[in-house]
Scaffold this motif. Structure first.
Motif, PDB file in Angstrom:
ATOM      1  N   ASP A   1      10.137   7.559  -5.095  1.00  0.00           N
ATOM      2  CA  ASP A   1      10.907   7.608  -3.848  1.00  0.00           C
ATOM      3  C   ASP A   1      11.283   9.034  -3.449  1.00  0.00           C
ATOM      4  O   ASP A   1      11.891   9.242  -2.395  1.00  0.00           O
ATOM      5  N   LEU A   2      10.898  10.008  -4.256  1.00  0.00           N
ATOM      6  CA  LEU A   2      11.123  11.407  -3.898  1.00  0.00           C
ATOM      7  C   LEU A   2       9.950  11.992  -3.119  1.00  0.00           C
ATOM      8  O   LEU A   2       9.945  13.179  -2.799  1.00  0.00           O
ATOM      9  N   ILE A   3       8.979  11.144  -2.797  1.00  0.00           N
ATOM     10  CA  ILE A   3       7.788  11.562  -2.047  1.00  0.00           C
ATOM     11  C   ILE A   3       7.898  11.039  -0.618  1.00  0.00           C
ATOM     12  O   ILE A   3       8.092   9.838  -0.400  1.00  0.00           O
ATOM     13  N   ALA A   4       7.763  11.924   0.360  1.00  0.00           N
ATOM     14  CA  ALA A   4       7.759  11.535   1.769  1.00  0.00           C
ATOM     15  C   ALA A   4       6.446  11.953   2.407  1.00  0.00           C
ATOM     16  O   ALA A   4       5.856  12.973   2.041  1.00  0.00           O
ATOM     17  N   PHE A   5       6.000  11.159   3.371  1.00  0.00           N
ATOM     18  CA  PHE A   5       4.780  11.460   4.117  1.00  0.00           C
ATOM     19  C   PHE A   5       5.119  11.878   5.541  1.00  0.00           C
ATOM     20  O   PHE A   5       6.165  11.497   6.086  1.00  0.00           O
ATOM     21  N   GLY A   6       4.228  12.651   6.133  1.00  0.00           N
ATOM     22  CA  GLY A   6       4.407  13.079   7.511  1.00  0.00           C
ATOM     23  C   GLY A   6       3.081  13.485   8.117  1.00  0.00           C
ATOM     24  O   GLY A   6       2.021  13.348   7.485  1.00  0.00           O
ATOM     25  N   ALA A   7       3.146  14.015   9.339  1.00  0.00           N
ATOM     26  CA  ALA A   7       1.913  14.356  10.053  1.00  0.00           C
ATOM     27  C   ALA A   7       1.110  15.422   9.328  1.00  0.00           C
ATOM     28  O   ALA A   7      -0.109  15.350   9.239  1.00  0.00           O
ATOM     29  N   ASN A   8       1.784  16.430   8.813  1.00  0.00           N
ATOM     30  CA  ASN A   8       1.124  17.537   8.110  1.00  0.00           C
ATOM     31  C   ASN A   8       2.208  18.378   7.439  1.00  0.00           C
ATOM     32  O   ASN A   8       3.405  18.168   7.665  1.00  0.00           O
ATOM     33  N   MET A   9       1.776  19.308   6.613  1.00  0.00           N
ATOM     34  CA  MET A   9       2.736  20.152   5.904  1.00  0.00           C
ATOM     35  C   MET A   9       3.585  20.952   6.867  1.00  0.00           C
ATOM     36  O   MET A   9       4.794  21.122   6.677  1.00  0.00           O
TER      37      MET A   9
ATOM     38  N   MET B   1       0.834  -1.203   0.000  1.00  0.00           N
ATOM     39  CA  MET B   1       0.000   0.000   0.000  1.00  0.00           C
ATOM     40  C   MET B   1       0.869   1.254   0.000  1.00  0.00           C
ATOM     41  O   MET B   1       0.582   2.231  -0.719  1.00  0.00           O
ATOM     42  N   MET B   2       1.945   1.242   0.777  1.00  0.00           N
ATOM     43  CA  MET B   2       2.835   2.409   0.810  1.00  0.00           C
ATOM     44  C   MET B   2       3.496   2.635  -0.548  1.00  0.00           C
ATOM     45  O   MET B   2       3.634   3.776  -0.993  1.00  0.00           O
ATOM     46  N   ASP B   3       3.894   1.565  -1.211  1.00  0.00           N
ATOM     47  CA  ASP B   3       4.460   1.714  -2.560  1.00  0.00           C
ATOM     48  C   ASP B   3       3.434   2.357  -3.493  1.00  0.00           C
ATOM     49  O   ASP B   3       3.769   3.253  -4.293  1.00  0.00           O
ATOM     50  N   ASP B   4       2.194   1.896  -3.393  1.00  0.00           N
ATOM     51  CA  ASP B   4       1.134   2.479  -4.219  1.00  0.00           C
ATOM     52  C   ASP B   4       0.960   3.965  -3.903  1.00  0.00           C
ATOM     53  O   ASP B   4       0.736   4.784  -4.804  1.00  0.00           O
ATOM     54  N   ALA B   5       1.056   4.303  -2.616  1.00  0.00           N
ATOM     55  CA  ALA B   5       0.840   5.693  -2.206  1.00  0.00           C
ATOM     56  C   ALA B   5       1.938   6.606  -2.737  1.00  0.00           C
ATOM     57  O   ALA B   5       1.665   7.707  -3.215  1.00  0.00           O
ATOM     58  N   HIS B   6       3.177   6.180  -2.640  1.00  0.00           N
ATOM     59  CA  HIS B   6       4.277   6.987  -3.175  1.00  0.00           C
ATOM     60  C   HIS B   6       4.095   7.205  -4.681  1.00  0.00           C
ATOM     61  O   HIS B   6       4.315   8.312  -5.187  1.00  0.00           O
TER      62      HIS B   6
ATOM     63  N   ASN C   1      17.992   5.325   3.232  1.00  0.00           N
ATOM     64  CA  ASN C   1      17.601   5.441   1.830  1.00  0.00           C
ATOM     65  C   ASN C   1      16.290   6.204   1.709  1.00  0.00           C
ATOM     66  O   ASN C   1      15.550   6.375   2.676  1.00  0.00           O
ATOM     67  N   LEU C   2      16.004   6.673   0.504  1.00  0.00           N
ATOM     68  CA  LEU C   2      14.751   7.372   0.231  1.00  0.00           C
ATOM     69  C   LEU C   2      13.624   6.373   0.035  1.00  0.00           C
ATOM     70  O   LEU C   2      13.854   5.273  -0.482  1.00  0.00           O
ATOM     71  N   PRO C   3      12.430   6.769   0.430  1.00  0.00           N
ATOM     72  CA  PRO C   3      12.042   8.028   1.067  1.00  0.00           C
ATOM     73  C   PRO C   3      12.084   7.981   2.596  1.00  0.00           C
ATOM     74  O   PRO C   3      11.767   8.953   3.257  1.00  0.00           O
TER      75      PRO C   3
END
Length: 410
Positions: free
Chosen positions: A86-94, A68-73, A256-258
């Motif tokens: 792999d240049l996309i990172a997720f976090g709590a908020n902007m 699922m995480m691969d799909d999300a990136h 490694n990224l991300p």
């Protein structure tokens, strides 16, 4: 978009069927967070009930979370026009992601370096850079705003750029008044003096297509809850930066990224909802092709439709003597703004007007909406203004409702 298309979109949002005080609710609070389609809620529920686990385990639910995480990136890369997932990172908020990034970038600055921020921005793209510059001994310069139409003063921007500039941080669009910034030009000019560019696409992303490759920006952040998804922050960065900047991270966390930019255990159920939100945006195009191609087609329809809403709202607001509209009001300049309006009324303070509208089922925001640099510049503090914000699930009839209420106050 034809009326039947808008109706099909609206059918997917259960919240739009809710009533308040006997009135059908008009959600004009989208700039603070949009409603979500049923598919997003279903995706969150399905993840929690059937796949809930942490990543990188040897068992089924963990492997499903990895997938699922691969799909999300990949989905977010398509949304932003990034070439690599792999240049996309997720976090709590902007805001949290920007603070983390600002600390890392500040380590590369020294006394005498300069950072440019904008008076048109949300404070999340202002204070993190100001605080980071203070820590590094760098100088902060503010790009001025043309008060008459609440647009960025590009002449002032050019005059403040120099070989000392290390970072330019601007928004793609104002979350207070809807002004769209010429980010491709800003990026080009900044790169000419060797500066990096960070873009805040939080308010822009529900309304128009983000294209990091075309714009050439170095870094960009946005938030899924503004484009019909859950509360998840998103960061994009060019590979060299994402690989060489040193984030504040735990020792066992990946290098490694991300992963090196994704602090702690992620909001996996929310991220599952992000995928569903992007799929919704792609599918409403009704077109075939890659997901990016579908998104391009969807946003072309969204832009065209929202401009009709903008024209109708501006035409009505500017005809009401007791209402002051901040920002671009020229109907010939619709391509320079989004359907977001900050107003003041002569007879009611912003909080009073918002409460009056709310009792009649029209939900709007009052205050400064964290766009403090702009409300300070416009002299609107401490009361701020009233923000009316539309997205593609809003309708001309809803515009008429709010205009009729405002006319009734005269």
């Amino acid at each position: 978009m034809p009326p039947e298309f808008v109706a099909r979109c609206r059918e997917q949002f259960p919240a739009l069927r809710r009533q308040w005080n006997g009135h059908q609710i008009v959600y004009f609070d989208g700039p603070a967070g949009t409603q979500v389609p049923q598919s997003v809620a279903d995706a969150v529920s399905d993840y929690l009930l059937r796949h809930n686990a942490n990543t990188h385990g040897a068992f089924a639910t963990s492997r499903e979370t990895d997938a699922m995480m691969d799909d999300a990136h990949a989905a977010v890369a398509d949304l932003l026009g990034a070439n690599y997932s792999d240049l996309i990172a997720f976090g709590a908020n902007m805001t949290s992601l920007t603070f983390a990034l600002s600390r890392a970038l500040a380590k590369t600055w020294q006394a005498g370096d300069e950072v440019l921020v904008s008076q048109l921005d949300h404070d999340a793209n202002f204070s993190p850079w100001v605080l980071a510059a203070q820590d590094a001994g760098a100088v902060v310069k503010e790009i001025a705003v043309n008060v008459s139409d609440c647009t960025l003063d590009m002449d002032d921007f050019r005059s403040k750029l120099s070989s000392k500039t290390k970072l330019v941080a601007v928004g793609c669009a104002s979350n207070a008044v809807g002004s769209i910034n010429p980010v491709a030009e800003i990026t080009r000019l900044a790169h000419e003096v060797g500066a990096l560019v960070f873009l805040d696409a939080v308010h822009y992303s529900p309304h128009a297509l983000v294209d990091v490759a075309d714009w050439g920006c170095d870094l960009l952040a946005c938030s899924a809850y503004k484009f019909f998804g859950p509360h998840v922050g998103i960061l994009y960065g060019k590979r060299l930066l994402m690989e060489t900047l040193r984030p504040y991270k735990l020792r066992p966390a990946p290098e490694n990224l991300p992963g090196r930019w994704m602090t702690g255990t992620q909001n996996f159920e929310g991220i599952a909802g992000v995928v569903a939100a992007i799929e919704y945006l792609a599918e409403i195009s009704g077109e075939r092709g890659s997901r990016r191609e579908q998104l391009k087609a969807s946003y072309a329809k969204i832009v065209a439709y929202e401009q009709t809403l903008t024209a109708k709202m501006l035409d009505g607001l500017t005809a009401i003597d007791d209402v002051t509209v901040y920002g671009i009001t020229d109907l010939q300049r619709l391509n320079e703004r989004l359907p977001t309006f900050s107003i003041r009324h002569k007879k009611l303070a912003p909080k009073e007007l918002a409460a009056y509208l709310a009792e009649q089922g029209v939900f709007v925001w009052h205050g400064n909406y964290y766009a403090l640099p702009l409300t300070e510049t416009l002299g609107l503090e401490p009361e701020g203004a009233v923000r009316i914000g539309m997205v593609h699930y809003n309708t001309p009839d809803e515009v008429d409702r709010v205009l009729d209420i405002l006319r009734g106050l005269e």
